[in-house]
Design an enzyme around this catalytic site. Sequence first.
Site, short mmCIF file in Angstrom:
data_model
loop_
_atom_site.label_atom_id
_atom_site.label_comp_id
_atom_site.label_asym_id
_atom_site.label_seq_id
_atom_site.Cartn_x
_atom_site.Cartn_y
_atom_site.Cartn_z
N ASP A 1 39.01 42.10 -56.12
CA ASP A 1 38.77 43.22 -57.03
C ASP A 1 38.62 42.71 -58.47
O ASP A 1 39.07 41.62 -58.81
CB ASP A 1 39.94 44.20 -56.98
CG ASP A 1 40.04 44.90 -55.63
OD1 ASP A 1 39.04 44.94 -54.90
OD2 ASP A 1 41.15 45.38 -55.32
N1 URA Z 1 43.36 43.32 -51.47
C1 URA Z 1 43.14 44.13 -52.52
O1 URA Z 1 43.60 45.26 -52.52
N2 URA Z 1 42.42 43.66 -53.54
C2 URA Z 1 41.94 42.42 -53.61
O2 URA Z 1 41.31 42.04 -54.60
C3 URA Z 1 42.16 41.58 -52.51
C4 URA Z 1 42.89 42.06 -51.45
#
Ligand code: URA
Length: 281
Positions: free
Chosen positions: A127
């Site tokens: 993310d």
């Molecule tokens: N899980 C998430 O919620 N976000 C990420 O960036 C990676 C794994």
Amino acid sequence: MVQGTPTPYPPMPGGKPGEMLVPMRLQRYLARAGVASRRGSEGLMTAGRVRVNGQVVTELGTKVNPLADVVSVDGTPVSLETGNAYVLLNKPAGYVTTMSDPQGRATVAELVPRDRYPGLFPVGRLDHDTTGVLLFTTDGDLAHALLHPSHHVEKTYLALVRGTLSSGEQALVRAGMTLDDGPTRPAGLEQLEHEEYRDKSHHLTQGTWERITITEGRKRQVKRMFMSIHHPVVRLHRESFGPLVLGGLPQGEWRPLTDDEVTSLRDASSRQTPATTSGMR
Ligand code: URA
């Protein structure tokens, strides 16, 4: 083939900075060229499928000169220059995981040597606000195998969550829970230290660091897992992806993978682990 003292050769065109080609064991050469893992390459050799300068070579200690010897597998020449690139980035927050963004946001492409390694792409996604281990490669087959759900490659995250999980909530995370896109596989969970943080309204709030290991790669999975038990994630950092760890790599910087890391990645990508991962706490 090489006899006597190894002499370094100049870097190959487009090679990594400081990289010298030296006489190397044939199985290492094959692994570097992306043919198979080192162990898999040994299997090819002992099966009599590898030739050097037209001669079948089954002797595992055989060394080759990467600039002079012609190596082939099943009659197809194999060259290091056609080898793939493997790069590890310590992703900072504030970058989207894509090589181009129509909305003009900062992307991870700005942080990796895409001119030196054309065709580099991220394996999976973190993310915008997640930091840590992000692999890039030009090797589509390896990326596909690493992301394949049946291979259950382990990903470990440090998550600062609001509040503290009860023992029942911890058991739920470990056993598997139901999200809107289906049940999660069993996960590893280790409760670490507490930390106070400021929430969006600047109120001091009690949080807890959790180390969580999952073997799937569903969208925003870690955040959704903790959110479903009312402990939203405040900060998220990926510590490891399969065998890969940052090893002191500063945030925002990249490094090429070592040969051993590429070999371990290939091994991890071809391993079929059971759904219940042993050793998970
Ligand atoms: N899980 C998430 O919620 N976000 C990420 O960036 C990676 C794994």
